[in-house]
Structures are given as structure tokens and as C-alpha cells.
Design an enzyme around this catalytic site. Structure first.
Site, PDB file in Angstrom:
ATOM      1  N   ASP A   1       0.725  -1.277   0.097  1.00  0.00           N
ATOM      2  CA  ASP A   1      -0.161   0.058  -0.218  1.00  0.00           C
ATOM      3  C   ASP A   1       0.989   1.446   0.145  1.00  0.00           C
ATOM      4  OD1 ASP A   1      -2.687   1.066   0.307  1.00  0.00           O
ATOM      5  OD2 ASP A   1      -2.005   1.947   2.113  1.00  0.00           O
TER       6      ASP A   1
ATOM      7  N   GLU B   1       1.865  -0.690  -5.036  1.00  0.00           N
ATOM      8  CA  GLU B   1       0.589   0.490  -5.511  1.00  0.00           C
ATOM      9  C   GLU B   1       1.507   1.662  -5.521  1.00  0.00           C
ATOM     10  OE1 GLU B   1      -3.121   2.863  -4.030  1.00  0.00           O
ATOM     11  OE2 GLU B   1      -1.655   2.346  -2.562  1.00  0.00           O
TER      12      GLU B   1
HETATM   13  C1  GLC Z   1      -4.209   3.081  -0.607  1.00  0.00           C
HETATM   14  C2  GLC Z   1      -5.433   1.971  -0.482  1.00  0.00           C
HETATM   15  C3  GLC Z   1      -6.577   3.144  -0.043  1.00  0.00           C
HETATM   16  C4  GLC Z   1      -6.360   3.450   1.247  1.00  0.00           C
HETATM   17  C5  GLC Z   1      -5.091   4.244   1.328  1.00  0.00           C
HETATM   18  C6  GLC Z   1      -4.449   4.641   2.526  1.00  0.00           C
HETATM   19  O1  GLC Z   1      -4.544   4.136  -1.698  1.00  0.00           O
HETATM   20  O2  GLC Z   1      -5.719   1.424  -1.905  1.00  0.00           O
HETATM   21  O3  GLC Z   1      -7.973   2.281  -0.062  1.00  0.00           O
HETATM   22  O4  GLC Z   1      -7.192   4.451   1.687  1.00  0.00           O
HETATM   23  O5  GLC Z   1      -3.924   3.538   0.494  1.00  0.00           O
HETATM   24  O6  GLC Z   1      -3.931   3.336   3.173  1.00  0.00           O
END
Ligand code: GLC
Length: 525
Positions: free
Chosen positions: A204, A255
């Protein structure tokens, strides 16, 4: 399970947002028991792996992305023993398991943040986070001008006068990755789950862990001091060593919402992450030239580092793509502008979503399927305000409706809500029209989205692998060959065009000698 070398290079990975997938214990919230009971749906769909969004104990301020303990399971979802059973049951079906890891921040209920609050200014406990005095004569102004990505300031003041940094909600304090203790802790967390059989991690906010320690003010839209900092590469090199020390090709998926594809590709060098989501593809408006450009740039940037591309159309953070593609004006996506007020032509969106599915499944590399996408679900736009849970809604004072609309529990069977989701209702209301979109109804209909995904995923395994070579059959038509004997074509133009030569393998809609608007075909040529 079989050990197919490089499985992750072409894997189809299904994203399970646990609390909305299936409810096994009747409390209205999805759980591990629900997933275990539905594994056959995923096996029949033909995916290679599941990615579970965070399953850790959490006060659920941000749907589990606020983690209170990285080594256990949220009680609403089940137990550690159930998670281990689930991993084994998935493996028995040749399905790999990837779990989310959230290293940028934790929950304010995490024992380390609680200890930091208690220990006070200057303590080693506070060094695990970003505590700073405020600005202004009485320190009542935040330490810098950074904004939370959920709206408002990225700083919250505690009673003793110090402020702490949170790039997301105030209940998600950011870790200080300059502190070696944080590094050791997360390396240990990786081992904890690898030891329990997980095949990889989705990381994440992978671009955000390291901050410029001077915490400089930023100009509008400038994310440099808290994104894509050079120090990140060293962290991922050490994570890669840990992943590689386990058998069975354990993977790390980042991500990262980086604007520059070449910058993003640097994280995919051979000793860093295995892959990262391609969000340029997700946000691309419905336009042939734009898609061709995104695909070309993506493949080029990935080729430079020898990494596979990973295509994605939807996830738990963005408006579902049936809805996005059903908006005439601009079918792209941006967090800053969710376009919720624009009218949606769902039939158009569905036609395009079917074509986009065949495109995604035909491209070289891996891909993600977000739960419900295989049923053709759309964004639920009319959730009553009092039921909204996403902190984005409250932090923007209701100007941004947030992400609840793509997180509505999915329909499995039957004629009325909760459509087989569970015996105790559903934590967000489902549209009555979903009666025609249950997995049960769609499995029985060869023309359904589910049948298209099943057939596409099955046939995809038989397609020749090769370099993508663009064809130019005419304006507004996206067409390419990959390897000998396979041609893909999608007609974005307003009028039907002649079908490219070849034997029809699969079509996203009716095709009668011609390729209609917003229709895609796979051909053996
Ligand atoms: C990422 C996740 C999202 C979350 C954010 C903070 O972007 O996909 O759902 O709110 O991180 O952890």
C-alpha cells in the site's frame, strides 16, 4: 501446488475486498468464512491468484487500511487459524494468495502510536512517527502545508501541543522510515506471513514511505517530498532479498500512482519489486489513440527493466468502470474529480466494459480483476449519506462522496437483497436491479459478463505469447497482434468497420461480418 516459473509475469489476480465479498457468519460484513465458502467461484472463473485487501485487526476508520496489529486477523473477519486454512484451501485449487501490507502508516490504536502519545515530546516512542512542534508564536499552526489525501491538513495536534503527520486520515499516523526500528519491524512482518504460506504482498502507498526529512512546504500538486524518494529503493531491495529467500516465487507488488512511467519502472528493476499496478491504463479516457499511447509507453517502460506490465480497470478506490465508461463527456478518472454528478448511460458503459475486459485480457503481462467487475457491477451512486463510511466523505465535508459506491457487497444469488451475500443483510445497501447480476443468474447466461470473463480467462491461457505489434486498420480502431496467429481489435469509432481477417475466437458483443462501435474481438489469424 505446481511451481510455474514466472507465474506472476502473466497472472490474472482477483482482488477480494473482504468485508464486501461474502458474509459467512451473518453479521452483515464479509469475512474469511465467506471467502472460504466461495473459493469455487474463483476457481471456476479461472484466476491464478487472489489479492486480499487488509485483513488485520483494525478500527475500520479506512476500511482496514488503518492497521492496529500487523500479525493478526481482524475479529470481524475471523482468526489466524482460519486465514491459514484459507491459504491452504486456495493453494489446493492452484490459486495463490497475495495479501496487502500497509507500511506507510498504522492505526491510531496501534500499540506504538498509543505508546508515542503517552511518552511525550522528545521520546524514542515519538521517533517512530513524525511528531513536530507547530508553527506560529504558540505553535498553533501545522508544521508545514501538506494536505491529507483525504482532505484537510496532513497534521493533527495532540494535547501536549505537538503535531503528528498523517497523509491519510487523522487516525492513520505515518511511520518514520528513517528510524531503523520501523525497517526491522516490517521485515519481520513480511517473514511472519511468508512463513504462513502467503505468495506475496501488495504494498500500500509503496511510493510514500520515505519522506524528505526537512518536511518542506509544497506548492500545489507537488508531491516530491513525500513520494518517490530515492531512499525507497534500498527498502525494496531488502524486501526482495527476503521474498527470494523463500521457495515458490513470492512476489512484491507496488501500489504507486506516479505520473512518470519510467520513474515507476525503476522500482521494478530485477532486485526490487516484481510488478506494480498500471494506473495510467485505469484512468485513460475512452479513446483509441489515448489507449494506444498508454499501452505503448507502459510496455516500453517495463521492457527497459525486464518487468511485466500489470493492467487494471477498477479497484476499491475508484469509480467502477461500467459507470466511468458510461459517461459521455469524459470517461477517464481522477481522484480530484469523481464526476459523480454526470449522467451515466449504463448500457453504453457495459458495452465498453465488455470490450475493455477483452483488451485487458489480451495484453502482454498480468492483470487484476476487482470483485464484482466480472459481474458487470456499477458504482452505487445513491448510498444514503448517513450510511457512508469512507473518511473521504467527512474530511471533504461531503463535497467528495468517497469510495463507498464501489465497495457495496456483491450479489451471489436470489431475487432480493442481500442476494446471498449472507444471512444478516449487507453493511451497505445493494441496488434492487442487482437481482439480474448475481453470480448465480450470470452463470446460467452465456451472454453475461461472467460468462465473458470465464471464457476470456480460459482462452487467454491458450493464446500465443509474444511482443505486441500494432496494426492500423483505420481511424478509431485499436488493433494489434501478439505472437503468431492472434489478432485483437476494438472499434472506438462511431461507425462499424470491417472485421480484420481471421477466425473469430471471442467477441465482446454481437458481430455480424462487421465490428460494431465499442466492440472488441479476438481472432485467430
Ligand atoms: C491506498 C489504498 C486505499 C487507502 C490508502 C491509505 O491507496 O488502496 O484504499 O485508503 O492507501 O492506506
Amino acid at each position: 501446488m505446481t511451481d510455474k516459473t514466472g507465474w506472476w509475469r502473466s497472472a490474472a489476480i482477483y482482488q477480494v475486498y473482504i468485508r464486501s465479498f461474502a458474509d459467512g457468519n451473518g453479521d452483515g460484513v464479509g469475512d474469511l468464512a465467506g471467502v472460504r465458502a466461495r473459493l469455487d467461484h474463483l476457481a471456476d472463473l479461472g484466476i491464478d491468484a487472489i489479492w486480499f485487501t487488509p485483513w488485520y485487526p483494525s478500527p475500520m476508520d479506512d476500511g482496514g487500511y488503518d492497521v492496529a496489529d500487523f500479525r493478526d486477523i481482524e475479529p470481524l473477519f475471523g482468526t489466524l487459524a482460519e486465514a491459514e486454512a484459507l491459504i491452504a484451501e486456495a493453494h489446493a485449487r492452484e490459486i495463490r494468495v497475495i495479501i496487502d501490507i500497509v507500511p506507510n502508516h498504522c492505526s491510531d490504536e496501534h500499540r506504538w502510536f498509543q505508546a508515542a502519545l503517552e511518552a511525550g515530546p522528545g521520546s524514542p516512542e515519538r521517533q517512530r512517527f513524525w511528531f513536530r512542534p507547530g508553527r506560529g508564536p504558540d505553535g498553533s499552526e501545522p508544521p508545514n502545508n501538506w494536505k491529507s489525501r483525504f482532505g484537510g491538513s496532513a497534521w493533527t495536534r495532540v494535547p501536549d501541543g505537538e503535531w503528528y503527520l498523517h497523509l491519510y486520515s487523522s487516525r492513520q499516523p505515518d511511520f518514520n522510515w528513517d528510524n531503523p526500528e520501523i525497517r526491522t519491524e516490517f521485515e519481520d512482518v513480511l517473514r511472519f506471513w511468508f512463513d504462513r504460506g502467503v505468495d506475496g504482498f501488495r504494498i500500500d502507498v509503496a511510493d510514500g514511505l520515505v519522506k524528505d526529512p526537512h518536511l518542506p512546504d509544497v506548492d500545489d500538486g507537488d508531491e516530491t517530498p513525500f513520494s518517490d524518494q530515492e531512499g525507497l529503493h534500498e527498502i525494496y531491495r531488502s524486501w526482495r532479498k527476503i521474498a527470494d529467500s523463500y521457495g515458490g516465487e513470492r512476489v512484491l507488488v507496488g501500489e504507486m500512482w506516479l505520473a512518470d512511467a519510467s520513474r515507476a519502472a525503476r522500482y521494478l528493476r530485477r532486485d526490487e519489486l516484481h510488478s506494480a499496478f498500471n494506473f495510467d491504463f485505469l484512468v485513460c479516457p475512452w479513446d483509441s489513440a489515448r489507449f494506444r499511447d498508454v499501452i505503448t509507453r507502459t510496455l516500453r517502460a517495463h521492457d527497459e527493466v525486464g518487468a511485466p506490465a500489470a493492467w487494471v480497470l477498477s479497484n476499491h478506490d475508484v469509480t467502477r468502470h461500467v459507470t466511468r465508461y458510461g459517461r459521455q463527456e469524459d470517461t477517464g478518472f481522477s481522484f480530484a474529480n469523481r464526476l459523480h454528478e454526470l449522467p451515466v448511460d449504463r448500457e453504453l458503459g457495459t458495452r465498453r466494459a465488455r470490450a475493455a475486459a477483452l483488451l485487458t485480457l489480451a495484453l502482454p503481462g498480468g492483470l487484476y480483476v476487482y470483485q464484482g467487475e466480472e459481474l458487470g457491477l456499477w458504482e452505487v451512486l445513491d448510498i444514503p449519506d448517513e450510511l457512508r463510511q469512507d473518511p473521504v466523505w467527512a474530511r471533504t465535508n461531503g463535497t467528495d462522496p468517497g469510495r463507498d459506491g464501489c465497495r457495496v457487497p456483491i450479489p451471489w444469488s436470489g431475487d432480493e437483497p442481500p442476494f446471498g451475500f449472507g444471512s444478516g443483510g449487507a453493511w451497505l445497501p445493494q441496488p434492487a436491479e442487482w437481482k439480474a447480476y448475481t453470480a448465480e443468474a450470470e452463470a446460467a447466461d452465456p451472454a453475461s459478463m461472467l460468462s465473458l470473463y470465464r471464457e476470456g480467462l480460459r482462452l487467454r491461457r491458450t493464446l500465443p505469447a509474444g511482443e505486441l505489434e500494432w496494426l492500423s486498420p483505420g481511424d478509431g480502431v485499436l488493433a494489434f497482434r501478439t505472437g503468431p496467429g492472434f489478432t485483437f481489435a476494438l472499434n472506438f469509432s462511431a461507425t462499424p468497420v470491417p472485421l480484420p481477417p481471421g477466425e473469430l475466437l471471442l467477441a465482446s458483443g454481437p458481430v455480424d461480418g462487421e465490428l460494431p462501435t465499442d466492440t472488441a474481438v479476438w481472432l485467430r489469424s
